[in-house]
Design a protein around this motif. Structure first.
Motif, mmCIF file in Angstrom:
data_model
loop_
_atom_site.group_PDB
_atom_site.id
_atom_site.type_symbol
_atom_site.label_atom_id
_atom_site.label_comp_id
_atom_site.label_asym_id
_atom_site.label_seq_id
_atom_site.Cartn_x
_atom_site.Cartn_y
_atom_site.Cartn_z
ATOM 1 N N PRO A 53 48.573 22.392 46.714
ATOM 2 C CA PRO A 53 47.368 23.101 47.181
ATOM 3 C C PRO A 53 46.129 22.219 47.057
ATOM 4 C CG PRO A 53 48.654 24.467 45.672
ATOM 5 C CD PRO A 53 49.229 23.089 45.604
ATOM 6 N N ILE A 55 42.258 21.845 46.481
ATOM 7 C CA ILE A 55 41.115 22.551 45.887
ATOM 8 C C ILE A 55 39.944 21.575 45.841
ATOM 9 C CG2 ILE A 55 40.222 23.739 43.846
ATOM 10 C CD1 ILE A 55 43.064 24.582 43.208
ATOM 11 N N ASP A 59 35.126 24.460 45.873
ATOM 12 C CA ASP A 59 35.948 25.585 45.423
ATOM 13 C C ASP A 59 35.777 25.807 43.919
ATOM 14 O OD1 ASP A 59 36.990 26.043 47.955
ATOM 15 O OD2 ASP A 59 38.682 24.683 47.654
ATOM 16 N N HIS A 69 40.597 34.232 44.345
ATOM 17 C CA HIS A 69 41.386 34.100 45.573
ATOM 18 C C HIS A 69 41.878 32.673 45.763
ATOM 19 C CE1 HIS A 69 40.652 38.096 47.503
ATOM 20 N NE2 HIS A 69 39.646 38.094 46.629
ATOM 21 N N ILE A 70 41.033 31.702 45.404
ATOM 22 C CA ILE A 70 41.439 30.300 45.510
ATOM 23 C C ILE A 70 42.632 30.023 44.607
ATOM 24 C CG2 ILE A 70 40.691 27.923 45.021
ATOM 25 C CD1 ILE A 70 37.840 28.832 45.805
ATOM 26 N N LYS A 72 45.100 31.757 44.038
ATOM 27 C CA LYS A 72 46.354 32.200 44.646
ATOM 28 C C LYS A 72 47.006 31.114 45.503
ATOM 29 C CE LYS A 72 46.220 36.184 42.736
ATOM 30 N NZ LYS A 72 47.167 36.489 41.641
ATOM 31 N N ARG A 73 46.256 30.034 45.775
ATOM 32 C CA ARG A 73 46.849 28.924 46.514
ATOM 33 C C ARG A 73 48.012 28.280 45.751
ATOM 34 N NH1 ARG A 73 41.296 25.782 48.331
ATOM 35 N NH2 ARG A 73 40.391 27.491 49.570
ATOM 36 N N ASN A 76 51.551 28.404 46.990
ATOM 37 C CA ASN A 76 52.053 27.500 48.027
ATOM 38 C C ASN A 76 52.591 26.191 47.457
ATOM 39 O OD1 ASN A 76 51.158 29.332 50.004
ATOM 40 N ND2 ASN A 76 49.099 28.439 50.000
#
Length: 271
Positions: A53, A55, A59, A69-70, A72-73, A76
């Protein structure tokens, strides 16, 4: 009323064939193998498989509600493990070894294609053709990946499949006309009710979604029996040189009303 076959088809690249020199003699002079990417190294797998991810500094300085919310990356994130390298090697071997007896330049392969043409033209001879097919040499292999739900089996196999172009268009090979459409891999899901009929129909629909054909309508009607549809699957596998067929969610077969021995025979015949 016929029920619709719902199947989210994993789709990869469609490319023109570029033939490559092979490291192994048995892989030479076979356009299906020569059009594949070179045999991957572990570094290749690492590069294609790993997902980190991104960032940014902005961010990191965002408000708390945004940073939540960031965060939650991280879902991935994919880190290859030793088992992934092993599965890639198995997959690479499975595809190439399966093509050894299906060299489209080989006379035995052309004989099989002729049989498949007979099958498509005359269903009454299906049993006769099925018996003839039993005498044709096969180098097909199979692989099972078993594990508890949610550990990343589907993610892993999909990432590995996407390292290969899914459809390869052939037009010329060594200066000679060679018009073929090769499907390197095809992935379908086992139906929730474990129905072998629906499984066969999912196969036809996956090809239709990929190539814009209408095989589900032509071969997948519900009044056909499974053995007949299996022969049509064989026909399409030969026509399009399908390298590997991946069937996901096989645990649904425990819900099947089909006898366990019949089910086993189905998969042996399919291979």
């Amino acid at each position: 009323m016929e029920k619709k076959i719902k199947n989210l088809v994993l789709k990869g690249e469609q490319v023109e064939a570029v033939y490559k020199k092979q490291s192994l003699a048995e892989y030479e002079n076979n356009p299906y193998i020569e059009a594949l990417p070179p045999i991957f190294t572990e570094d290749d797998v690492l590069e294609h498989f790993m997902v980190t991810p991104i960032i940014s500094q902005q961010d990191k300085t965002s408000e708390t509600n945004i940073r939540y919310h960031i965060l939650k990356r991280v879902k991935n994130f994919i880190q290859p493990l030793p088992i992934h390298f092993e599965v890639e090697r198995r997959l690479s071997t499975l595809i190439r070894r399966g093509y050894l007896a299906r060299n489209p330049l080989d006379k035995s392969f052309l004989a099989r294609v002729r049989l498949m043409h007979e099958l498509r033209e005359d269903e009454e001879n299906a049993q006769y053709i099925a018996e003839r097919l039993n005498y044709l040499r096969s180098t097909a292999d199979s692989l099972s990946i078993i594990g508890i739900s949610g550990i990343g089996k589907t993610t892993a196999i999909e990432r590995l499949l996407l390292m290969y172009p899914q459809v390869i268009k052939h037009t010329n090979y060594k200066g000679q006309p060679f018009n073929r459409t090769q499907i390197t891999w095809l992935k379908i899901d086992c139906p929730y009710d474990g129905s072998l009929t629906t499984l066969c129909q999912s196969f036809f629909k996956a090809i239709d979604d990929l190539l814009g054909t209408r095989y589900l309508e032509k071969y997948g009607s519900f009044n056909r029996n499974v053995s007949t549809m299996l022969l049509f699957m064989t026909s399409l596998a030969s026509l399009y040189g399908i390298g590997v067929l991946v069937i996901d969610e096989l645990q649904h077969l425990v819900n099947s009303k089909v006898d366990q021995e019949d089910m086993l025979n189905f998969f042996v015949t399919l291979s």
